[in-house]
Design a protein around this motif. Structure first.
Motif, PDB file in Angstrom:
ATOM      1  N   GLU A  30      32.855  29.075   0.568  1.00 38.74           N
ATOM      2  CA  GLU A  30      32.923  29.853   1.800  1.00 38.74           C
ATOM      3  C   GLU A  30      31.684  30.732   1.954  1.00 38.74           C
ATOM      4  O   GLU A  30      31.203  31.327   0.993  1.00 38.74           O
ATOM      5  CB  GLU A  30      34.174  30.739   1.810  1.00 38.74           C
ATOM      6  CG  GLU A  30      35.483  29.963   1.912  1.00 38.74           C
ATOM      7  CD  GLU A  30      36.665  30.873   2.176  1.00 38.74           C
ATOM      8  OE1 GLU A  30      36.435  32.079   2.465  1.00 38.74           O
ATOM      9  OE2 GLU A  30      37.812  30.398   2.092  1.00 38.74           O
ATOM     10  N   ASP A  31      31.171  30.815   3.190  1.00 37.83           N
ATOM     11  CA  ASP A  31      30.070  31.723   3.488  1.00 37.83           C
ATOM     12  C   ASP A  31      30.603  33.148   3.601  1.00 37.83           C
ATOM     13  O   ASP A  31      31.794  33.372   3.846  1.00 37.83           O
ATOM     14  CB  ASP A  31      29.392  31.330   4.802  1.00 37.83           C
ATOM     15  CG  ASP A  31      28.684  29.988   4.706  1.00 37.83           C
ATOM     16  OD1 ASP A  31      28.382  29.559   3.574  1.00 37.83           O
ATOM     17  OD2 ASP A  31      28.441  29.360   5.756  1.00 37.83           O
ATOM     18  N   ARG A  32      29.700  34.103   3.422  1.00 35.28           N
ATOM     19  CA  ARG A  32      30.100  35.504   3.492  1.00 35.28           C
ATOM     20  C   ARG A  32      28.983  36.311   4.118  1.00 35.28           C
ATOM     21  O   ARG A  32      27.811  36.100   3.816  1.00 35.28           O
ATOM     22  CB  ARG A  32      30.425  36.029   2.093  1.00 35.28           C
ATOM     23  CG  ARG A  32      30.901  37.459   2.057  1.00 35.28           C
ATOM     24  CD  ARG A  32      31.459  37.837   0.695  1.00 35.28           C
ATOM     25  NE  ARG A  32      30.435  37.855  -0.352  1.00 35.28           N
ATOM     26  CZ  ARG A  32      30.627  38.345  -1.578  1.00 35.28           C
ATOM     27  NH1 ARG A  32      31.825  38.819  -1.910  1.00 35.28           N
ATOM     28  NH2 ARG A  32      29.661  38.329  -2.473  1.00 35.28           N
ATOM     29  N   ALA A  33      29.335  37.233   5.017  1.00 31.42           N
ATOM     30  CA  ALA A  33      28.351  38.102   5.661  1.00 31.42           C
ATOM     31  C   ALA A  33      28.887  39.525   5.704  1.00 31.42           C
ATOM     32  O   ALA A  33      29.809  39.822   6.484  1.00 31.42           O
ATOM     33  CB  ALA A  33      28.024  37.605   7.065  1.00 31.42           C
ATOM     34  N   PHE A  34      28.379  40.367   4.841  1.00 32.21           N
ATOM     35  CA  PHE A  34      28.731  41.786   4.759  1.00 32.21           C
ATOM     36  C   PHE A  34      30.236  42.004   4.581  1.00 32.21           C
ATOM     37  O   PHE A  34      30.797  42.975   5.090  1.00 32.21           O
ATOM     38  CB  PHE A  34      28.225  42.536   5.994  1.00 32.21           C
ATOM     39  CG  PHE A  34      26.727  42.515   6.142  1.00 32.21           C
ATOM     40  CD1 PHE A  34      25.909  43.101   5.184  1.00 32.21           C
ATOM     41  CD2 PHE A  34      26.129  41.892   7.233  1.00 32.21           C
ATOM     42  CE1 PHE A  34      24.530  43.088   5.310  1.00 32.21           C
ATOM     43  CE2 PHE A  34      24.748  41.866   7.374  1.00 32.21           C
ATOM     44  CZ  PHE A  34      23.953  42.460   6.409  1.00 32.21           C
ATOM     45  N   ASP A  35      30.866  41.103   3.858  1.00 28.63           N
ATOM     46  CA  ASP A  35      32.286  41.243   3.559  1.00 28.63           C
ATOM     47  C   ASP A  35      32.482  41.762   2.133  1.00 28.63           C
ATOM     48  O   ASP A  35      31.576  41.679   1.299  1.00 28.63           O
ATOM     49  CB  ASP A  35      33.015  39.904   3.702  1.00 28.63           C
ATOM     50  CG  ASP A  35      33.150  39.467   5.152  1.00 28.63           C
ATOM     51  OD1 ASP A  35      33.162  40.351   6.037  1.00 28.63           O
ATOM     52  OD2 ASP A  35      33.231  38.245   5.409  1.00 28.63           O
ATOM     53  N   ASP A  36      33.677  42.266   1.864  1.00 32.08           N
ATOM     54  CA  ASP A  36      34.112  42.666   0.521  1.00 32.08           C
ATOM     55  C   ASP A  36      33.305  43.822  -0.057  1.00 32.08           C
ATOM     56  O   ASP A  36      33.263  44.008  -1.272  1.00 32.08           O
ATOM     57  CB  ASP A  36      34.046  41.471  -0.459  1.00 32.08           C
ATOM     58  CG  ASP A  36      34.844  40.285   0.025  1.00 32.08           C
ATOM     59  OD1 ASP A  36      35.908  40.492   0.620  1.00 32.08           O
ATOM     60  OD2 ASP A  36      34.394  39.138  -0.200  1.00 32.08           O
ATOM     61  N   HIS A  37      32.669  44.620   0.792  1.00 33.72           N
ATOM     62  CA  HIS A  37      31.893  45.754   0.296  1.00 33.72           C
ATOM     63  C   HIS A  37      32.799  46.939  -0.025  1.00 33.72           C
ATOM     64  O   HIS A  37      33.733  47.251   0.722  1.00 33.72           O
ATOM     65  CB  HIS A  37      30.839  46.192   1.313  1.00 33.72           C
ATOM     66  CG  HIS A  37      29.654  45.295   1.376  1.00 33.72           C
ATOM     67  ND1 HIS A  37      29.735  43.994   1.806  1.00 33.72           N
ATOM     68  CD2 HIS A  37      28.350  45.497   1.042  1.00 33.72           C
ATOM     69  CE1 HIS A  37      28.538  43.428   1.751  1.00 33.72           C
ATOM     70  NE2 HIS A  37      27.680  44.331   1.282  1.00 33.72           N
TER      71      HIS A  37
END
Length: 356
Positions: free
Chosen positions: A91-98
């Motif tokens: 899965e791609d991720r962009a500024f998640d799970d911070h």
């Protein structure tokens, strides 16, 4: 000795040192700090298992603060905002799970000859996790960074113009199980003693000692590090973990504005993670070069676990440019063989820092 005892000891030290500064010249307390910001994008474009091709865009923000109460006594704090959960496979991720958490919080007493500190810190062991050149040069060495420990420590400085600067440091610690371990925005979970794991003991049975030096006559650019660490077994662990690291880097001035810095570190971890006979060797090598605002870095690292048939290896090449106003732009390529899987990554790193 438990945390409560350490807090009492820290209070006693502060009270004992207070009168020393009282007789000195007047000092006005002040708050200073610095901010480091990074935005990085890693694209895994070639991998044995096509499902693992992913893109990860994330930020790392690390503000740090220093409240100087006297010339010697200070309170130091550092926060970290970064992804606190692993990226899901495929899965791609962009500024998640911070999430944001306290990386360090200490009371320090520093003089030219010695220093002591108490609180949450990273014990001094190894340099490659910080000094590995390039975007990916420190990837494997981060395995043995002793981050987020509670305890106390100190250092003695010695040397001079005729022999260089040298420092012996020592600390006793345990894994952070306090409220400081928790993260906000995204919850990374709360480490407790019952979770087990090395140094998760809530007493000072784990320790690290090190010898560091630089500014040696006729070897002005040389920096060396010798470190030993012992991490006591926690609940469920079979053995204590013992490790040593030998690191060196040498900044060589080739010409005006042109510097080349080779580095190497060897680290050996016995009974890694508290597992009997799970011995792991790390070797990090690399060369970084700067010419004016330009930089280039080549690095290779190897991780050899004697319980695994094949070694892990990673090679990286990166280059970048630093603008006068503090912005850095770097691009890099990483080729890694980890867990029997080959994959290639291209990355872009934007960095910015300032002091206040």
């Amino acid at each position: 000795m438990r945390l409560r005892d350490g807090i009492y000891l820290g209070g006693a030290i502060a009270m004992a040192l207070g009168p020393v500064s009282a007789g000195a010249e007047k000092f006005t307390p002040k708050l200073t700090g610095e901010m480091a910001l990074e935005i990085q994008n890693d694209y895994v474009y070639n991998v044995d298992n096509s499902i693992s091709k992913t893109n990860d865009l994330y930020a790392t923000i690390e503000p740090s603060f220093r409240l100087s109460l006297t010339k010697q006594l200070s309170v130091n704090a550092g926060l970290t905002l970064e992804p606190v959960q692993d990226q899901l496979p495929g899965e791609d991720r962009a500024f998640d799970d911070h999430g944001v958490y306290v990386g360090n919080l200490t009371v320090n007493y520093d003089t030219d000859d010695f220093s002591i500190y108490l609180g949450k810190f990273t014990p001094n062991f190894g340099i490659a996790w910080d000094a590995g050149p390039g975007i990916y040069g420190a990837d494997f060495a981060k395995d043995y960074e002793l981050a987020e420990r509670l305890g106390l420590g100190g250092a003695i400085n010695f040397g001079g113009d005729d022999m260089g600067r040298h420092k012996v440091s020592a600390s006793a610690f345990f894994a952070d199980t306090s409220f400081l371990n928790q993260s906000k925005i995204t919850d990374r979970g709360h480490v407790r003693k019952t979770n087990g794991g090395i140094s998760n003991t809530e007493d000072f049975s784990s320790f690290a000692v090190a010898l560091d030096g630089d500014e040696i006559p006729n070897l002005k650019g040389l920096r060396y590090h010798l470190g030993l660490s012992h991490q006591a077994k926690g609940i469920g662990d079979a053995k204590d973990e013992n490790a040593f690291a030998v690191g060196i880097e040498y900044a060589i001035g080739v010409a005006e504005g042109f510097d080349v810095t080779p580095m190497m570190e060897y680290a050996r971890i016995n009974d890694a993670g508290g597992v009997t006979d799970d011995d792991t060797t790390y070797i990090t090598t690399g060369v970084g070069a700067t010419y004016g605002p330009w930089n280039v870095a080549v690095a290779y690292a190897e991780r050899d676990q004697n319980t695994v048939a094949a070694n892990d290896g990673v090679f990286q090449f990166s280059a970048g440019y630093a603008f006068d106003f503090g912005l850095g732009v770097d691009v890099g390529w990483r080729s890694g063989d980890e867990g029997g899987e080959d994959k290639q990554t291209v990355g872009v790193l934007l960095s910015y820092g300032f002091e206040f």
